[in-house]
Design a protein around this motif. Structure first.
Motif, PDB file in Angstrom:
ATOM      1  N   ALA A  11      -4.598   0.776  -2.590  1.00 56.83           N
ATOM      2  CA  ALA A  11      -3.878   0.886  -1.322  1.00 56.83           C
ATOM      3  C   ALA A  11      -4.838   0.694  -0.150  1.00 56.83           C
ATOM      4  O   ALA A  11      -4.524   0.000   0.833  1.00 56.83           O
ATOM      5  CB  ALA A  11      -3.182   2.242  -1.223  1.00 56.83           C
ATOM      6  N   ALA A  64       0.830  -1.203   0.000  1.00 58.78           N
ATOM      7  CA  ALA A  64       0.000   0.000   0.000  1.00 58.78           C
ATOM      8  C   ALA A  64       0.868   1.259   0.000  1.00 58.78           C
ATOM      9  O   ALA A  64       0.579   2.227  -0.718  1.00 58.78           O
ATOM     10  CB  ALA A  64      -0.937  -0.007   1.207  1.00 58.78           C
ATOM     11  N   GLU A  65       1.922   1.234   0.789  1.00 53.69           N
ATOM     12  CA  GLU A  65       2.839   2.386   0.810  1.00 53.69           C
ATOM     13  C   GLU A  65       3.442   2.624  -0.569  1.00 53.69           C
ATOM     14  O   GLU A  65       3.613   3.769  -0.998  1.00 53.69           O
ATOM     15  CB  GLU A  65       3.952   2.146   1.831  1.00 53.69           C
ATOM     16  CG  GLU A  65       3.480   2.178   3.278  1.00 53.69           C
ATOM     17  CD  GLU A  65       4.553   1.674   4.240  1.00 53.69           C
ATOM     18  OE1 GLU A  65       5.681   1.355   3.776  1.00 53.69           O
ATOM     19  OE2 GLU A  65       4.261   1.587   5.444  1.00 53.69           O
ATOM     20  N   LYS A 114      -4.804   4.816  -5.067  1.00 54.32           N
ATOM     21  CA  LYS A 114      -5.167   4.965  -3.653  1.00 54.32           C
ATOM     22  C   LYS A 114      -6.263   3.986  -3.252  1.00 54.32           C
ATOM     23  O   LYS A 114      -6.298   3.500  -2.119  1.00 54.32           O
ATOM     24  CB  LYS A 114      -5.599   6.410  -3.384  1.00 54.32           C
ATOM     25  CG  LYS A 114      -4.462   7.424  -3.489  1.00 54.32           C
ATOM     26  CD  LYS A 114      -4.961   8.838  -3.212  1.00 54.32           C
ATOM     27  CE  LYS A 114      -3.825   9.841  -3.271  1.00 54.32           C
ATOM     28  NZ  LYS A 114      -4.298  11.243  -3.034  1.00 54.32           N
ATOM     29  N   ALA A 143       1.298   7.198  -6.559  1.00 54.31           N
ATOM     30  CA  ALA A 143       0.271   8.231  -6.742  1.00 54.31           C
ATOM     31  C   ALA A 143       0.846   9.625  -6.471  1.00 54.31           C
ATOM     32  O   ALA A 143       0.595  10.571  -7.237  1.00 54.31           O
ATOM     33  CB  ALA A 143      -0.912   7.953  -5.820  1.00 54.31           C
ATOM     34  N   GLU A 144       1.604   9.755  -5.396  1.00 57.57           N
ATOM     35  CA  GLU A 144       2.199  11.051  -5.064  1.00 57.57           C
ATOM     36  C   GLU A 144       3.178  11.500  -6.145  1.00 57.57           C
ATOM     37  O   GLU A 144       3.209  12.684  -6.531  1.00 57.57           O
ATOM     38  CB  GLU A 144       2.902  10.963  -3.718  1.00 57.57           C
ATOM     39  CG  GLU A 144       1.962  10.780  -2.532  1.00 57.57           C
ATOM     40  CD  GLU A 144       2.713  10.497  -1.242  1.00 57.57           C
ATOM     41  OE1 GLU A 144       3.965  10.565  -1.262  1.00 57.57           O
ATOM     42  OE2 GLU A 144       2.059  10.216  -0.219  1.00 57.57           O
ATOM     43  N   ARG A 182      -4.861  -2.183   2.792  1.00 55.56           N
ATOM     44  CA  ARG A 182      -4.818  -1.857   4.224  1.00 55.56           C
ATOM     45  C   ARG A 182      -5.981  -2.516   4.976  1.00 55.56           C
ATOM     46  O   ARG A 182      -5.822  -2.948   6.109  1.00 55.56           O
ATOM     47  CB  ARG A 182      -4.849  -0.337   4.407  1.00 55.56           C
ATOM     48  CG  ARG A 182      -3.555   0.349   3.958  1.00 55.56           C
ATOM     49  CD  ARG A 182      -3.531   1.820   4.346  1.00 55.56           C
ATOM     50  NE  ARG A 182      -2.349   2.484   3.834  1.00 55.56           N
ATOM     51  CZ  ARG A 182      -1.132   2.398   4.367  1.00 55.56           C
ATOM     52  NH1 ARG A 182      -0.952   1.664   5.465  1.00 55.56           N
ATOM     53  NH2 ARG A 182      -0.105   3.047   3.833  1.00 55.56           N
ATOM     54  N   ASN A 185      -6.319   8.251  -8.011  1.00 54.61           N
ATOM     55  CA  ASN A 185      -7.330   7.751  -7.078  1.00 54.61           C
ATOM     56  C   ASN A 185      -7.462   6.235  -7.135  1.00 54.61           C
ATOM     57  O   ASN A 185      -7.734   5.598  -6.113  1.00 54.61           O
ATOM     58  CB  ASN A 185      -8.671   8.419  -7.361  1.00 54.61           C
ATOM     59  CG  ASN A 185      -8.692   9.877  -6.934  1.00 54.61           C
ATOM     60  OD1 ASN A 185      -7.935  10.280  -6.051  1.00 54.61           O
ATOM     61  ND2 ASN A 185      -9.533  10.678  -7.559  1.00 54.61           N
ATOM     62  N   GLU A 214       0.781   4.194  -2.843  1.00 54.16           N
ATOM     63  CA  GLU A 214       0.558   5.588  -2.457  1.00 54.16           C
ATOM     64  C   GLU A 214       1.718   6.475  -2.898  1.00 54.16           C
ATOM     65  O   GLU A 214       1.515   7.625  -3.315  1.00 54.16           O
ATOM     66  CB  GLU A 214       0.337   5.678  -0.953  1.00 54.16           C
ATOM     67  CG  GLU A 214      -0.997   5.087  -0.512  1.00 54.16           C
ATOM     68  CD  GLU A 214      -1.074   4.771   0.965  1.00 54.16           C
ATOM     69  OE1 GLU A 214      -2.192   4.501   1.450  1.00 54.16           O
ATOM     70  OE2 GLU A 214      -0.023   4.770   1.639  1.00 54.16           O
TER      71      GLU A 214
END
Length: 532
Positions: free
Chosen positions: A115, A68-69, A112, A75-76, A119, A109, A72
């Motif tokens: 992700a 997940a990290e 995310k 995405a960033e 989680r 999105n 993310e």
């Protein structure tokens, strides 16, 4: 604008400059863009495959929170590319800037979303049937099941979505979320866009401590590189969005030309029928005509959910609707298409369909192919002629639609029964319409992956409930979706552990449920632990 190197991404490195080059063609400028992109060599392709195979046992064993990290961070990094990414994609795809900005947000999105799925953790579908040692006449062993990743996945970037179905699109995001390394074949139309996004993924992999080989992006000619990936023993599944011809070529290779066949999830061809029922047309025909014209021409018709088929009863109200739809489409100016190949194919397909016996051309606009622009088209045929000529079900990829006039209910049902599998089907009807045409509705429902009531098919929400798939030939596997949270399930398989020692159980199957996920325990969904 960020400098482009024109090299493939191989794990944490880049490929070398090669003699063979590719150039992206801009339909906006009407010429190739100046940057040269090296075609990945056979050695580079093999290196990417070796790295992916080595990365798999490490990457697949990581906790979901670690993956997940990674997602993310991707995405960033994509968001941080800013206008450089949007401007390059605009030049390479011909798509307008606002559309690309929205598509980038969708891509971020959906990363995310996956992700968040990781989680939460219940996507692994953990099932525990505890041992029954005293059961008669035979005891039951302790049985525990969950989904596990398949292995390295080959993903093929799409022409019509340079972000959402390409380098970091839904196939890549789903495969990485499942624990499968990805080898991405860049689309030859979006070479610069691919390099920017591939760099963002590579940077995220390094920053989050992923194993090298978790992602590579290769430049190359479609058939040559695609077939090499499809045949390689390291590849365990394929994600593809594109033409029927290319998708079926990959499917046949993966099914027939390997010692071990692999699944191919190819989204290929859909004409997305729209049923317009009489009472609704009487009440809202003009408004529906404007809405449908907007859907047919949205993105110059280059959506896989473009409404390519419109079914009507043959009556005065329908004729009024057709007149309104024709006027609405004629008012839409020609617009730039994705690439010169797609533009040429659009005009060829439109001409071919218009020449078929029984087909009437309702809109005849000048050919704008020399300017790489697509103009709207509307054609018409009776249901009997449609049924007799299967070639009328071939997709016209562009701003065109075919009206099918049906003499009565049975003719409409026969036309629907003759349809191939589709991504979507739309129904416009009042409550009374829907009751009267219930048999036709049932036929349409059996042909599609998503049934839409009183709305156009264009627009695909990225969420948990979405199904973006459908019976063949819309996809090669109508049991799956390429959009939404369930897309992750294409790249996994179930494994059952029988009487496994507690110390060897994965976290998802341990009695204490350390991940606090929803599991099926002795037939009941719960987050609780087995009773001792």
């Amino acid at each position: 604008m960020q400098m482009l190197r024109g090299l493939s991404v191989i794990g944490f490195e880049t490929g070398a400059e090669q003699q063979e080059k590719l150039f992206a063609f801009s339909t906006i400028l009407g010429k190739p863009l100046p940057e040269a992109f090296s075609v990945a060599s056979k050695e580079e392709i093999n290196q990417a495959l070796l790295l992916a195979e080595a990365a798999f046992p490490v990457f697949s064993a990581l906790p979901g929170t670690r993956r997940a990290e990674f997602l993310e961070a991707i995405a960033e990094n994509i968001a941080a590319l800013g206008d450089d990414l949007i401007q390059r994609a605009h030049l390479e795809s011909g798509l307008p800037l606002p559309r690309l900005s929205g598509e980038r947000d969708r891509t971020v999105n959906q990363l995310k979303l996956f992700a968040a799925v990781l989680r939460e953790g219940s996507w692994v579908e953990a099932v525990i049937d505890t041992a029954l040692p005293d059961r008669q006449p035979l005891p039951r062993a302790d049985l525990r099941k969950m989904l596990v990743p398949l292995g390295p996945v080959a993903v093929f970037a799409a022409s019509n979505f340079p972000f959402a179905f390409s380098t970091a699109g839904g196939d890549t995001a789903a495969a990485l979320a499942s624990g499968c390394p990805v080898i991405l074949k860049a689309h030859s139309s979006h070479l610069g866009t691919n390099e920017l996004i591939a760099g963002a993924i590579q940077k995220a992999a390094i920053a989050t401590g992923m194993p090298e080989g978790v992602f590579s992006a290769l430049n190359g000619e479609g058939a040559a590189l695609g077939q090499q990936l499809a045949r390689h023993a390291s590849i365990k599944a394929i994600g593809f969005t594109g033409s029927y011809r290319a998708g079926m070529s990959l499917f046949r290779t993966a099914s027939n030309d390997r010692a071990t066949p692999i699944p191919v999830y190819a989204e290929m061809s859909s004409i997305n029928p729209v049923m317009l029922l009489p009472e609704t047309l009487k009440q809202n025909g003009t408004a529906i005509a404007k809405q449908l014209a907007g859907s047919i021409t949205l993105g110059v018709g280059q959506f896989c959910t473009n409404p390519g088929l419109i079914l009507l009863l043959k009556d005065e109200t329908s004729q009024q609707f057709i007149t309104a739809l024709t006027a609405a489409l004629e008012a839409v100016p020609p617009a730039t298409m994705l690439n010169k190949g797609i533009c040429a194919a659009y005009y060829q397909a439109k001409k071919k369909t218009g020449s078929i016996a029984g087909v009437k051309i309702l809109i005849e606009k000048p050919d704008e192919g020399d300017a790489f622009k697509g103009s709207a088209a509307l054609l018409q045929v009776d249901a009997a002629d449609f049924i007799k000529q299967p070639e009328l079900q071939e997709e016209i990829f562009g701003p065109a639609s075919l009206v099918i006039l049906c003499d009565d209910h049975s003719a409409m049902e026969a036309a629907l029964a003759s349809l191939h599998g589709q991504l979507t089907g739309s129904l416009y009807g009042t409550d009374g319409d829907l009751q009267e045409f219930a048999p036709a509705m049932a036929l349409l429902s059996s042909k599609v992956g998503r049934l839409i009531y009183n709305n156009v098919p264009t627009g695909v929400e990225v969420c948990h409930a979405m199904v973006h798939g459908g019976p063949f030939p819309a996809t090669t596997d109508g049991r799956s979706t390429s959009v939404g949270a369930d897309a992750i399930k294409r790249f996994v398989r179930p494994v059952c552990l029988q009487d496994c020692p507690a110390t060897l159980l994965p976290a998802a199957l341990q009695d204490s449920n350390p991940l606090n996920i929803m599991r099926k325990l002795n037939g009941q969904y719960t987050r609780e632990s087995p009773a001792k």
